[in-house]
Design a protein around this motif. Structure first.
Motif, PDB file in Angstrom:
ATOM      1  N   ASN A  93      -1.868  -7.313  46.627  1.00  0.00           N
ATOM      2  CA  ASN A  93      -1.596  -6.297  45.622  1.00  0.00           C
ATOM      3  C   ASN A  93      -0.392  -6.746  44.801  1.00  0.00           C
ATOM      4  O   ASN A  93       0.721  -6.789  45.307  1.00  0.00           O
ATOM      5  CB  ASN A  93      -1.322  -4.959  46.303  1.00  0.00           C
ATOM      6  CG  ASN A  93      -1.397  -3.783  45.345  1.00  0.00           C
ATOM      7  OD1 ASN A  93      -1.881  -3.917  44.225  1.00  0.00           O
ATOM      8  ND2 ASN A  93      -0.908  -2.637  45.785  1.00  0.00           N
ATOM      9  N   TYR A  94      -0.635  -7.060  43.552  1.00  0.00           N
ATOM     10  CA  TYR A  94       0.446  -7.581  42.727  1.00  0.00           C
ATOM     11  C   TYR A  94       0.131  -7.298  41.264  1.00  0.00           C
ATOM     12  O   TYR A  94      -0.987  -6.910  40.893  1.00  0.00           O
ATOM     13  CB  TYR A  94       0.617  -9.093  42.937  1.00  0.00           C
ATOM     14  CG  TYR A  94      -0.586  -9.917  42.558  1.00  0.00           C
ATOM     15  CD1 TYR A  94      -0.754 -10.388  41.254  1.00  0.00           C
ATOM     16  CD2 TYR A  94      -1.577 -10.213  43.490  1.00  0.00           C
ATOM     17  CE1 TYR A  94      -1.865 -11.129  40.888  1.00  0.00           C
ATOM     18  CE2 TYR A  94      -2.697 -10.948  43.138  1.00  0.00           C
ATOM     19  CZ  TYR A  94      -2.832 -11.407  41.831  1.00  0.00           C
ATOM     20  OH  TYR A  94      -3.937 -12.141  41.482  1.00  0.00           O
ATOM     21  N   CYS A  95       1.144  -7.514  40.434  1.00  0.00           N
ATOM     22  CA  CYS A  95       0.930  -7.476  38.992  1.00  0.00           C
ATOM     23  C   CYS A  95       1.504  -8.743  38.389  1.00  0.00           C
ATOM     24  O   CYS A  95       2.370  -9.392  38.987  1.00  0.00           O
ATOM     25  CB  CYS A  95       1.538  -6.226  38.349  1.00  0.00           C
ATOM     26  SG  CYS A  95       3.333  -6.122  38.438  1.00  0.00           S
ATOM     27  N   VAL A  96       1.019  -9.096  37.211  1.00  0.00           N
ATOM     28  CA  VAL A  96       1.486 -10.274  36.485  1.00  0.00           C
ATOM     29  C   VAL A  96       2.069  -9.810  35.162  1.00  0.00           C
ATOM     30  O   VAL A  96       1.469  -8.975  34.463  1.00  0.00           O
ATOM     31  CB  VAL A  96       0.336 -11.272  36.231  1.00  0.00           C
ATOM     32  CG1 VAL A  96       0.858 -12.504  35.483  1.00  0.00           C
ATOM     33  CG2 VAL A  96      -0.324 -11.691  37.541  1.00  0.00           C
ATOM     34  N   VAL A  97       3.234 -10.339  34.822  1.00  0.00           N
ATOM     35  CA  VAL A  97       3.899  -9.949  33.581  1.00  0.00           C
ATOM     36  C   VAL A  97       3.226 -10.672  32.414  1.00  0.00           C
ATOM     37  O   VAL A  97       3.322 -11.890  32.285  1.00  0.00           O
ATOM     38  CB  VAL A  97       5.396 -10.281  33.634  1.00  0.00           C
ATOM     39  CG1 VAL A  97       6.068  -9.874  32.313  1.00  0.00           C
ATOM     40  CG2 VAL A  97       6.065  -9.584  34.809  1.00  0.00           C
ATOM     41  N   VAL A  98       2.539  -9.909  31.578  1.00  0.00           N
ATOM     42  CA  VAL A  98       1.890 -10.460  30.394  1.00  0.00           C
ATOM     43  C   VAL A  98       2.880 -10.559  29.244  1.00  0.00           C
ATOM     44  O   VAL A  98       2.926 -11.544  28.511  1.00  0.00           O
ATOM     45  CB  VAL A  98       0.690  -9.575  29.985  1.00  0.00           C
ATOM     46  CG1 VAL A  98       0.035 -10.100  28.706  1.00  0.00           C
ATOM     47  CG2 VAL A  98      -0.316  -9.487  31.127  1.00  0.00           C
ATOM     48  N   ARG A  99       3.673  -9.513  29.076  1.00  0.00           N
ATOM     49  CA  ARG A  99       4.709  -9.478  28.045  1.00  0.00           C
ATOM     50  C   ARG A  99       5.947  -8.827  28.655  1.00  0.00           C
ATOM     51  O   ARG A  99       5.916  -7.654  29.008  1.00  0.00           O
ATOM     52  CB  ARG A  99       4.219  -8.668  26.831  1.00  0.00           C
ATOM     53  CG  ARG A  99       5.235  -8.537  25.703  1.00  0.00           C
ATOM     54  CD  ARG A  99       4.621  -7.842  24.486  1.00  0.00           C
ATOM     55  NE  ARG A  99       4.064  -6.540  24.807  1.00  0.00           N
ATOM     56  CZ  ARG A  99       4.776  -5.425  24.894  1.00  0.00           C
ATOM     57  NH1 ARG A  99       6.090  -5.452  24.709  1.00  0.00           N
ATOM     58  NH2 ARG A  99       4.186  -4.276  25.188  1.00  0.00           N
ATOM     59  N   PRO A 100       7.053  -9.575  28.778  1.00  0.00           N
ATOM     60  CA  PRO A 100       8.215  -9.030  29.481  1.00  0.00           C
ATOM     61  C   PRO A 100       9.081  -8.081  28.667  1.00  0.00           C
ATOM     62  O   PRO A 100       9.862  -7.319  29.230  1.00  0.00           O
ATOM     63  CB  PRO A 100       9.015 -10.285  29.849  1.00  0.00           C
ATOM     64  CG  PRO A 100       8.647 -11.285  28.804  1.00  0.00           C
ATOM     65  CD  PRO A 100       7.214 -10.999  28.454  1.00  0.00           C
ATOM     66  N   GLY A 101       8.988  -8.119  27.335  1.00  0.00           N
ATOM     67  CA  GLY A 101       9.880  -7.305  26.521  1.00  0.00           C
ATOM     68  C   GLY A 101      11.248  -7.949  26.385  1.00  0.00           C
ATOM     69  O   GLY A 101      11.558  -8.965  27.027  1.00  0.00           O
ATOM     70  N   THR A 102      12.080  -7.343  25.552  1.00  0.00           N
ATOM     71  CA  THR A 102      13.412  -7.901  25.270  1.00  0.00           C
ATOM     72  C   THR A 102      14.276  -7.968  26.523  1.00  0.00           C
ATOM     73  O   THR A 102      14.882  -8.991  26.822  1.00  0.00           O
ATOM     74  CB  THR A 102      14.121  -7.051  24.203  1.00  0.00           C
ATOM     75  OG1 THR A 102      13.344  -7.062  23.011  1.00  0.00           O
ATOM     76  CG2 THR A 102      15.515  -7.589  23.912  1.00  0.00           C
ATOM     77  N   LEU A 103      14.355  -6.875  27.244  1.00  0.00           N
ATOM     78  CA  LEU A 103      15.117  -6.832  28.499  1.00  0.00           C
ATOM     79  C   LEU A 103      14.462  -5.785  29.397  1.00  0.00           C
ATOM     80  O   LEU A 103      14.675  -4.590  29.223  1.00  0.00           O
ATOM     81  CB  LEU A 103      16.587  -6.466  28.255  1.00  0.00           C
ATOM     82  CG  LEU A 103      17.433  -6.320  29.524  1.00  0.00           C
ATOM     83  CD1 LEU A 103      17.564  -7.665  30.249  1.00  0.00           C
ATOM     84  CD2 LEU A 103      18.824  -5.769  29.202  1.00  0.00           C
TER      85      LEU A 103
END
Length: 296
Positions: free
Chosen positions: A6-16
């Motif tokens: 069970n995990y997620c992958v960061v597609v777009r991290p954003g500025t901070l």
């Protein structure tokens, strides 16, 4: 993938975008700031909406949101700044429990009002705690690093608890904010004119503001700097008067000591408002009931 269930992958991290929980309270004597989520109300609400304990780690975004791919179906919630929320490209609810199917993507867009969103997932984001907390402290560098593109984040097992709430009313965030201020330990370092100017003008939030503190610009506040002040302890909400006459309001990642007079302390009910103020917006201080008398 890498043995994770069970995990997620960061597609777009954003500025901070950082991991935040309830922080590291009670460690200031060791030089460790409290840290933790800036907007405590919305941090706790996000966890409640997905049935987590209120102190579980969430994601705190800054202005332009975040996008996450989920390996398994997930219950998520987004609170804080008002932003478009999408699941697999379709508009979804803000401040309500959301179902993301297996292989689905949650996309939190740019804030329309406010600055920081809080993203919670049932089971919580599982990253390595440092000194008992998963919060990122931008001043000391303690805690997990901010999110990066392609990062894999484990998610804890789903609780059998049902969410305590299934929706939340939205409190509008205005660009002009009135904040109550209690007298600080160095209130007497304000001149009479300085105290008057502290409460009779609107201050502009400067671009240098961050999780450490709000830097406020306005008419110079006159102080009585007739002696040097040794460094002393400071706390969240401390209103520090700089020699330049500018004001800094310390937030969650503040240093544990400071060398300038703390002339006031903002009321804790204003924590969420301070967390959501953007550069260029304004804030006005008002005397609390504890502020009595005049400066001699």
């Amino acid at each position: 993938m890498l043995g994770r269930q069970n995990y997620c992958v960061v597609v777009r991290p954003g500025t901070l975008t950082t991991f935040q929980d309830s922080g590291r309270p009670g460690m200031a004597h060791l030089g460790v700031p409290r840290s933790g989520a800036l907007d405590v109300v919305n941090f706790r609400l996000a966890n409640r909406l997905v049935g987590n304990e209120t102190a579980n780690a969430v994601l705190e975004t800054t202005y332009d949101g975040v996008a996450l791919y989920f390996s398994s179906s997930a219950l998520v919630a987004v609170t804080g700044a008002l932003a478009d929320v999408r699941v697999n490209g379709r508009i979804a609810e803000w401040a309500m429990p959301l179902y993301v199917p297996r292989g689905g993507t949650l996309d939190v867009g740019t804030a329309k009002a406010g600055l920081r969103c809080y993203v919670a997932v049932a089971g919580g984001f599982q990253v390595q705690p440092v000194l008992g907390s998963r919060s990122r402290d931008v001043l000391s560098g303690l805690g997990p690093e901010p999110l990066t593109e392609g990062q894999i984040v484990e998610i804890g097992p789903n609780s059998t608890r049902r969410p305590v709430v299934d929706f939340a009313p939205y409190l509008p965030i205005y660009s002009s904010t009135l904040i109550s201020v209690h007298p600080g330990p160095r209130r007497n370092w304000l001149s009479k004119r300085g105290e008057q100017d502290l409460f009779s003008q609107s201050f502009q939030v400067l671009p240098q503001s961050n999780r450490i503190g709000l830097r406020l610009g306005g008419q110079r506040i006159e102080g009585l700097f007739d002696e040097e002040l040794a460094s002393e302890a400071v706390a969240w909400g401390a209103v520090e008067l700089l020699p330049s006459g500018e004001i800094v309001v310390f937030l969650a990642d503040h240093p544990t000591t400071g060398g300038y007079p703390v002339v006031g302390v903002i009321d804790e009910t204003s924590a969420g408002l301070c967390a959501q103020l953007r550069s260029g917006e304004t804030v006005t201080f008002t005397r609390s009931r504890l502020w009595r008398g005049t400066i001699d």
